[in-house]
Design a protein around this motif. Structure first.
Motif, PDB file in Angstrom:
ATOM      1  N   ALA A  86      14.100  18.332   5.949  1.00 25.05           N
ATOM      2  CA  ALA A  86      12.710  18.117   5.533  1.00 25.05           C
ATOM      3  C   ALA A  86      12.583  17.187   4.330  1.00 25.05           C
ATOM      4  CB  ALA A  86      12.047  19.452   5.239  1.00 25.05           C
ATOM      5  N   ALA A  87      13.282  17.468   3.221  1.00 27.08           N
ATOM      6  CA  ALA A  87      13.142  16.666   2.005  1.00 27.08           C
ATOM      7  C   ALA A  87      13.652  15.246   2.229  1.00 27.08           C
ATOM      8  CB  ALA A  87      13.879  17.323   0.849  1.00 27.08           C
ATOM      9  N   VAL A  88      14.800  15.110   2.874  1.00 26.73           N
ATOM     10  CA  VAL A  88      15.381  13.790   3.122  1.00 26.73           C
ATOM     11  C   VAL A  88      14.515  13.007   4.099  1.00 26.73           C
ATOM     12  CG1 VAL A  88      17.432  12.556   3.903  1.00 26.73           C
ATOM     13  CG2 VAL A  88      17.676  14.715   2.701  1.00 26.73           C
ATOM     14  N   ARG A  89      13.977  13.671   5.101  1.00 29.19           N
ATOM     15  CA  ARG A  89      13.135  13.008   6.103  1.00 29.19           C
ATOM     16  C   ARG A  89      11.929  12.338   5.443  1.00 29.19           C
ATOM     17  NH1 ARG A  89      12.126  13.295  11.572  1.00 29.19           N
ATOM     18  NH2 ARG A  89      13.813  14.794  11.804  1.00 29.19           N
ATOM     19  N   LEU A  90      11.271  13.028   4.513  1.00 28.18           N
ATOM     20  CA  LEU A  90      10.101  12.455   3.849  1.00 28.18           C
ATOM     21  C   LEU A  90      10.478  11.223   3.034  1.00 28.18           C
ATOM     22  CD1 LEU A  90       8.265  15.712   2.779  1.00 28.18           C
ATOM     23  CD2 LEU A  90       7.593  14.117   4.550  1.00 28.18           C
ATOM     24  N   GLU A 124       0.850  -1.188   0.000  1.00 29.91           N
ATOM     25  CA  GLU A 124       0.000   0.000   0.000  1.00 29.91           C
ATOM     26  C   GLU A 124       0.889   1.244   0.000  1.00 29.91           C
ATOM     27  OE1 GLU A 124      -3.261   2.195   2.822  1.00 29.91           O
ATOM     28  OE2 GLU A 124      -3.005   0.032   3.014  1.00 29.91           O
ATOM     29  N   LEU A 125       0.770   2.050  -1.036  1.00 29.18           N
ATOM     30  CA  LEU A 125       1.620   3.234  -1.196  1.00 29.18           C
ATOM     31  C   LEU A 125       0.985   4.459  -0.559  1.00 29.18           C
ATOM     32  CD1 LEU A 125       2.640   2.701  -4.919  1.00 29.18           C
ATOM     33  CD2 LEU A 125       4.049   2.293  -2.911  1.00 29.18           C
ATOM     34  N   THR A 126       1.820   5.272   0.101  1.00 31.47           N
ATOM     35  CA  THR A 126       1.357   6.540   0.658  1.00 31.47           C
ATOM     36  C   THR A 126       2.145   7.665   0.011  1.00 31.47           C
ATOM     37  OG1 THR A 126       2.949   6.399   2.473  1.00 31.47           O
ATOM     38  CG2 THR A 126       0.751   5.533   2.892  1.00 31.47           C
ATOM     39  N   ASP A 127       1.458   8.769  -0.261  1.00 32.55           N
ATOM     40  CA  ASP A 127       2.078   9.930  -0.900  1.00 32.55           C
ATOM     41  C   ASP A 127       2.368  11.000   0.132  1.00 32.55           C
ATOM     42  OD1 ASP A 127       1.802   8.743  -3.373  1.00 32.55           O
ATOM     43  OD2 ASP A 127      -0.104   9.718  -3.811  1.00 32.55           O
ATOM     44  N   LYS A 128       3.511  11.674  -0.046  1.00 28.78           N
ATOM     45  CA  LYS A 128       3.860  12.818   0.794  1.00 28.78           C
ATOM     46  C   LYS A 128       4.365  13.924  -0.109  1.00 28.78           C
ATOM     47  CE  LYS A 128       4.944  10.063   4.796  1.00 28.78           C
ATOM     48  NZ  LYS A 128       5.872   9.700   5.825  1.00 28.78           N
ATOM     49  N   THR A 129       3.808  15.119   0.053  1.00 27.25           N
ATOM     50  CA  THR A 129       4.221  16.257  -0.759  1.00 27.25           C
ATOM     51  C   THR A 129       5.449  16.889  -0.125  1.00 27.25           C
ATOM     52  OG1 THR A 129       1.926  16.635  -1.386  1.00 27.25           O
ATOM     53  CG2 THR A 129       3.472  18.433  -1.761  1.00 27.25           C
ATOM     54  N   VAL A 140       6.760  12.356  -2.953  1.00 23.65           N
ATOM     55  CA  VAL A 140       7.437  11.088  -2.688  1.00 23.65           C
ATOM     56  C   VAL A 140       6.370  10.077  -2.302  1.00 23.65           C
ATOM     57  CG1 VAL A 140       9.020   9.897  -1.135  1.00 23.65           C
ATOM     58  CG2 VAL A 140       9.556  12.185  -1.926  1.00 23.65           C
ATOM     59  N   THR A 141       6.472   8.874  -2.863  1.00 24.36           N
ATOM     60  CA  THR A 141       5.533   7.813  -2.519  1.00 24.36           C
ATOM     61  C   THR A 141       6.315   6.573  -2.116  1.00 24.36           C
ATOM     62  OG1 THR A 141       3.593   6.583  -3.249  1.00 24.36           O
ATOM     63  CG2 THR A 141       5.278   6.967  -4.893  1.00 24.36           C
ATOM     64  N   GLY A 142       5.802   5.843  -1.126  1.00 17.78           N
ATOM     65  CA  GLY A 142       6.496   4.647  -0.667  1.00 17.78           C
ATOM     66  C   GLY A 142       5.576   3.746   0.127  1.00 17.78           C
ATOM     67  N   ASP A 143       6.044   2.512   0.356  1.00 15.69           N
ATOM     68  CA  ASP A 143       5.227   1.549   1.097  1.00 15.69           C
ATOM     69  C   ASP A 143       5.774   1.261   2.499  1.00 15.69           C
ATOM     70  OD1 ASP A 143       7.449   0.015   0.544  1.00 15.69           O
ATOM     71  OD2 ASP A 143       6.326  -1.712  -0.202  1.00 15.69           O
ATOM     72  N   VAL A 200      10.545   5.183   2.720  1.00 12.98           N
ATOM     73  CA  VAL A 200      11.261   3.921   2.519  1.00 12.98           C
ATOM     74  C   VAL A 200      10.964   2.971   3.676  1.00 12.98           C
ATOM     75  CG1 VAL A 200      13.534   2.842   2.361  1.00 12.98           C
ATOM     76  CG2 VAL A 200      13.108   4.947   1.162  1.00 12.98           C
ATOM     77  N   GLY A 201      10.882   3.505   4.880  1.00 12.39           N
ATOM     78  CA  GLY A 201      10.652   2.683   6.056  1.00 12.39           C
ATOM     79  C   GLY A 201      11.855   2.641   6.981  1.00 12.39           C
ATOM     80  N   ILE A 202      12.779   3.568   6.805  1.00 15.82           N
ATOM     81  CA  ILE A 202      13.961   3.645   7.662  1.00 15.82           C
ATOM     82  C   ILE A 202      13.557   4.333   8.963  1.00 15.82           C
ATOM     83  CG2 ILE A 202      16.266   4.647   7.886  1.00 15.82           C
ATOM     84  CD1 ILE A 202      16.474   4.462   4.814  1.00 15.82           C
TER      85      ILE A 202
END
Length: 178
Positions: A118-122, A19-24, A47-50, A127-129
């Protein structure tokens, strides 16, 4: 910088992702000066990730913000990559560069949390780190930081794969996550 072969090898289809989630990450307003005044349009980075090692990003441009975010989200779902994780962190240190933006990412012991801009955190959240230490050196343009982050994450090597290639065990490599 990750090579094209490495990028294509890590590519994942949307059916393989959970299930992918999007973050602006960033929305930018662009003004074009015309005869009658100014015409505005918008760029959006998404950015989108599961949260299980699969992540992608996209850039969308449109006359309205929701349309730009929708286009960026669609592009992000087309550009998904698998990132090797080691527990809740990355396998080894990374130094990546895109344009004048440079980024350093280091694995961290459990309980450290996300120490990132901010950008790296999202990206690392998507990714799930859970434990990582990062530092942006040089420019902090969100698009370049995002590109550098993805370049670094794609260039990560899995310790098991390296040991298998060399014909030794992971213990013989002397690998330690942190």
């Amino acid at each position: 910088m990750a090579t094209k072969r490495e990028v294509m090898r890590r590519r994942v289809s949307i059916s393989e992702a959970g299930e992918l989630t999007d973050k602006t990450v960033y929305v930018n307003r662009v003004a074009k000066v015309v005869k009658g005044g100014k015409r505005f349009s918008f760029n959006a980075l998404v950015v989108t990730g599961d949260h299980k090692g699969i992540v992608g990003f996209g850039l969308g441009k449109a006359a309205e913000v929701p349309d730009a975010i929708r286009k960026a989200s669609e592009q992000a779902r087309k550009n998904l990559f698998r990132i090797p994780l080691r527990g809740g962190t990355i396998p080894h240190d990374i130094y990546a560069k895109f344009g004048s933006a440079k980024i350093v990412m280091r694995p961290a012991p459990p309980g450290t949390g996300l120490i990132a801009g901010a950008a790296v955190r999202l990206v690392v959240e998507s990714v799930g780190i859970q434990d990582i230490v990062t530092k942006c050196v040089g420019r902090t343009n969100p698009f370049n930081i995002l590109q550098a982050t993805f370049s670094g994450l794609i260039s990560l090597k899995d310790p098991e794969a390296i040991a298998r290639t060399r014909g030794v065990s992971v213990d013989e490599l002397g690998y330690s996550a942190y």
